[in-house]
Design a protein around this motif. Structure first.
Motif, PDB file in Angstrom:
ATOM      1  N   GLU A 166      54.260  40.811  31.153  1.00 43.35           N
ATOM      2  CA  GLU A 166      53.867  41.937  32.004  1.00 43.35           C
ATOM      3  C   GLU A 166      54.307  41.764  33.458  1.00 43.35           C
ATOM      4  O   GLU A 166      54.051  42.623  34.286  1.00 43.35           O
ATOM      5  CB  GLU A 166      52.350  42.136  31.937  1.00 43.35           C
ATOM      6  N   SER A 216      45.616  40.551  36.471  1.00 41.10           N
ATOM      7  CA  SER A 216      47.065  40.362  36.571  1.00 41.10           C
ATOM      8  C   SER A 216      47.613  41.162  37.748  1.00 41.10           C
ATOM      9  O   SER A 216      48.531  40.728  38.433  1.00 41.10           O
ATOM     10  CB  SER A 216      47.742  40.809  35.286  1.00 41.10           C
ATOM     11  N   GLU A 229      48.889  32.327  33.456  1.00 39.83           N
ATOM     12  CA  GLU A 229      48.017  33.268  32.718  1.00 39.83           C
ATOM     13  C   GLU A 229      47.559  32.612  31.426  1.00 39.83           C
ATOM     14  O   GLU A 229      48.377  32.069  30.685  1.00 39.83           O
ATOM     15  CB  GLU A 229      48.797  34.545  32.386  1.00 39.83           C
TER      16      GLU A 229
HETATM   17 MG   LIG Z   1      46.127  40.436  32.596  1.00 37.95          MG
END
Ligand SMILES: [Mg+2]
Ligand SMILES: Nc1ncnc2c1ncn2[C@@H]1O[C@H](COP(=O)(O)OP(=O)(O)OP(=O)(O)O)[C@@H](O)[C@H]1O
Lengths: 446, 371
Positions: free
Chosen positions: A161, A136, A330
């Motif tokens: 996030e 990420s 994601e």
């Molecule tokens: Mg991640």
């Protein structure tokens, strides 16, 4: 150097010299029982030590240099007696010198690796690796580089996030803070029925909620009638379903699913609350990142929102209202319907959706994605099954891939593909001064 | 008794001083050192074909042919072997071994390396000093230099059959080996000095003077010199003489001097040891053992009895000597290391390996033949 073969070290082993084991055993066995000294006037023993630690570098041919120019394909083999081995930093080859949109991804063993963001344009990318290795983080770096260069990004953030990538670690806004918008379904992200459209609505009911075929036909009729009479509102839709003359079981089927969708609180009749897709379009065209924070969202809500955005994007792109969009997805298997994968790498890519899949479960990404990916960023993977999955990557041979990826330390990734001009390279991704909020949650705080 | 212990204390320091000896010329004669450098200088950066070392080649050590094959006819009556009685009381045991190995070939000659090890056991611990590897380029220069030094009149007829290089090598090796043996015998007193091979001398490449000197020093210091042959060419009625102990299942030794000496009627070759076959442990291997001839038979038996009490003799071979062997022999990698040293130090260029055997026979030539 006029002509040269470019080989890359993919593994380092101790050289398996004849009898080396015997030597080592001899040393170990006599070590404890006997002590003494050596008088070695010509200091030949030092060579023995060198030899015992001799390492063998396993290399792969990556290209050739002819007339000072590097090429990735070659059919030429140098002489094995008259050739010399010289170190050559592969980042020199992989870096895009004089690129118009340079971004430094991090450091290689010897130097910085700077590539051109343009190499993500029009491409299909994968970022993979096991948990917590920095996937990420890299994805954030790419997103920030893209918006810095005026590119539009849409981020599907399943863990919430990415929401602070516009703020520094000291909680101050970064230079690009105003180019980042976070959307939270049910709050800053609500839709009117007409905005969603029958197709998306119906698809969600069919694919996510298993609405039977016959019932779906009935629902279409109800929707269309309301739309024609200009009365497509939540209450009227609710009433229409309840009153529509059809078999009780059909009505029940539709109604229960409709209620499920309503419970998501994604819909509103209030125009001021609705998400403004034309503003979205405008901002995107100026270079902006929209982050859809899906943290704690219901699975159906995720699907619906993603499906909705995909169909909206398709519409805007095909009408040329949007130039392109860089989609960062994601853990896409959580919300991307089977039938969409193929669409993303074919039709939508032609329209201008350039996707980056980010996952710690390599086998959830479809094989065709690996085959067609233009850029692959691989962090450490040790699981054999996962290694098998990524071995489908066409851009590098399975042997190199396995041997490199298995030993990568955290924050280091092997990049293969266009962005590194097809010279596979390992880079230690640079840190970012933003709030990454990517830490796995822990119970014990110390 | 007290007197004895003090003695041992003194000896201890004397041989142990080798561990801290500053000057190398105690361990190694200057003459050999110079000869090594001089001979290596004659290489002058030429081409060099390194010996190919593969694990297939089990025995890397180049044994130097020392003794003629002897086959004794079964006309003599053989005595019963005498049991070895342990002699109480420990003494220091020292052992010397030297190895040589061919490391390659230049355009003018062969390249060899030598290494010697001196191991001693004091109390329960083993210690060593080792010298080498020394590299030699076997050529005319070495031949001339060795001839000049040779005190004995060359009796070339004895081993004229062996090619010059082999003789040069055995002389070099003998020089180092005798030097280290002499060192052991002078540094030790009232101990046992174990040598590898036999106590035969009197060939141009193994002159009697050196061995005589060694034995004299040894006697002066009250040491017993015992030599173990790993391999013997002596046969008795078609079988290796060591087979004479086949039936004995107790530590024993058999004096076979009576049947050996008549085979060496006169000079130059001299058996300076009394020849035995001995089995040091009941289930161990039998070896040919030579013991200083000037020790009485009784003292010789006592020396062996003391040896088995002072050293580990598993498998019938003294540990001290086994360690000296291990420490001196070259492993395949050490040969590679020496080759590497030579090419760096003397600018040797590796000759492209064009093996005739390979090109003629392809994969059917064996690797050991490649030399
Ligand atoms: Mg991640
Ligand atoms: N290159 C880097 N430099 C400094 N810190 C990093 C770097 N890469 C990752 N980190 C930090 O390591 C932690 C884990 O990184 P990240 O969340 O990117 O891992 P991940 O691979 O996405 O994990 P997951 O599989 O759980 O999604 C985060 O706290 C992140 O800030």
């Amino acid at each position: 150097m006029k002509k040269g073969l470019i080989v890359q070290v993919i593994d380092i082993q101790f050289a398996n010299l004849p009898g080396i084991l015997e030597d080592i055993l001899r040393d170990v066995m006599t070590e404890d029982t006997i002590q003494g000294c050596d008088y070695d006037p010509f200091n030949i023993s030092s060579q023995i030590a060198v030899l015992k630690d001799t390492k063998i570098l396993i290399c792969k041919i990556r290209g050739a240099i002819e007339d000072g120019k590097a090429k990735t394909e070659t059919s030429w083999l140098p002489s094995r007696t008259n050739s010399r081995i010289v170190p050559y930093s592969i980042e020199k080859l992989a870096s895009t010198r004089n690129g118009k949109r340079p971004v430094t991804l991090g450091r290689t063993r010897s130097d910085h690796l700077t590539v051109d963001v343009k190499m993500l344009d029009g491409k299909l990318n994968i970022i993979t690796g096991k948990k917590g290795v920095g996937k990420s983080h890299l994805s954030k770096l790419l997103i920030l580089s893209l918006i810095q260069n005026g590119a539009p990004c849409l981020v599907i953030d399943v863990n919430g996030e990415y929401v602070n990538i516009g703020r520094t670690k000291n909680d101050e806004p970064t230079a690009y803070a105003d180019k980042i918008t976070v959307l939270k379904p049910g709050q800053s992200l609500k839709f009117g029925l007409s905005g969603v459209g029958l197709k998306t609505f119906l698809n969600t009911m069919i694919y996510a909620l298993d609405l039977p075929r016959t019932s779906s036909k009935v629902f279409s009729r109800i929707w269309n009638e309301l739309e024609r009479s200009g009365n497509l509102k939540l209450d009227s839709l609710n009433d229409a379903i309840r009153r529509f003359s059809c078999h009780e079981s059909v009505r029940e089927a539709i109604y229960s699913r409709f209620n499920t969708l309503m419970d998501l609180e994604l819909f509103t009749d209030d125009i001021s609350e609705r998400f403004d897709f034309s503003l979205f379009e405008k901002k995107m065209n100026e270079g902006h990142a929209f982050i859809i924070n899906m943290k704690d969202e219901h699975a159906i809500s995720r699907r619906l929102v993603v499906e909705l955005f995909i169909s909206k994007l398709t519409e805007q792109l095909s009408e040329m209202r949007l130039k392109a969009v860089f989609l960062f997805a994601e853990e896409a298997h959580f919300y991307l319907r089977e039938t969409y994968w193929e669409d993303i790498i074919t039709r939508m890519r032609h329209l201008g959706v350039f996707t980056t899949f980010i996952t710690n479960q390599p086998d959830t990404v479809q094989e065709s994605v690996y085959r067609q990916a233009d850029n692959i960023f691989m962090f450490n993977i040790t699981n054999e099954h996962d290694l098998d999955a990524i071995s489908k990557v066409a851009k590098i041979d399975a042997e190199s891939l396995r041997s490199i990826v298995k030993d990568l330390p955290a924050h280091n990734c092997l990049i293969v593909g266009d962005i590194v001009r097809d010279f596979p390279i390992v880079v230690n991704v640079k840190p970012l001064d933003i709030q990454t909020m990517g830490q796995t949650r822990h119970f014990f705080q110390d | 008794m007290t007197h004895r212990t003090q003695d041992i204390g003194f000896e201890h320091s004397k041989i142990s001083m080798l561990l801290s000896e500053e000057s190398g010329n105690i361990l190694l004669p200057d003459f050999l050192l110079n000869l090594s450098s001089e001979s290596m200088r004659t290489l002058g950066g030429g081409f060099f074909e390194p010996r190919e070392v593969t694990t297939v080649e089990g025995e890397l050590e180049d044994a130097v042919e020392e003794e003629p094959h002897l086959n004794l006819a079964n006309t003599t009556i053989i005595d019963e072997p005498a049991p070895i009685a342990k002699v109480i009381g420990n003494c220091t045991v020292a052992a010397v071994d030297v190895s040589s190995v061919r490391v390659g070939e230049s355009e003018q000659g062969l390249l060899y390396a030598l290494r010697g090890a001196l191991v001693w056991r004091e109390g329960l611990s083993y210690n060593f000093t080792r010298c080498g590897p020394l590299a030699f380029h076997l050529n005319d220069l070495i031949a001339r230099s060795l001839n000049r030094r040779s005190r004995a009149n060359d009796n070339l007829s004895y081993s004229a059959w062996s090619p010059l290089s082999e003789r040069l090598l055995s002389r070099l090796r003998n020089t180092l080996e005798r030097w280290m043996q002499r060192l052991a015998c002078s540094r030790l007193s009232r101990g046992i000095v174990l040598l590898d091979g036999s106590l035969t001398a009197g060939t141009p490449d193994n002159p009697t003077v050196y061995l005589e000197d060694i034995l004299n020093r040894s006697r002066e210091n009250g040491n017993a010199v015992i030599a173990f042959s790993k391999e013997t060419k002596l046969c008795f009625s078609g079988k290796k003489i060591t087979r004479l102990l086949d039936k004995a299942n107790y530590p024993c030794m058999l004096n076979i001097d009576r049947i050996i000496t008549p085979q060496f009627p006169s000079a130059p070759v001299r058996l300076m040891g009394r020849v035995y076959v001995a089995k040091l442990t009941s289930r161990g291997l039998p070896f040919r053992v030579d013991i200083d001839r000037q020790l009485s038979e009784e003292s010789a038996a006592k020396a062996v009895g003391r040896l088995i009490n002072s050293d580990i003799v598993e498998q019938g071979y003294p540990e001290t000597l086994r360690l000296a062997h291990i420490l001196s022999t070259f492993t395949a990698n050490e040969i590679l290391a020496i080759q590497r040293h030579l090419s760096i130090e003397y600018g040797l260029k590796l000759a492209p390996r064009l093996s005739f055997r390979r090109s003629l026979f392809g994969p059917y030539g064996t690797s050991t033949e490649a030399s």
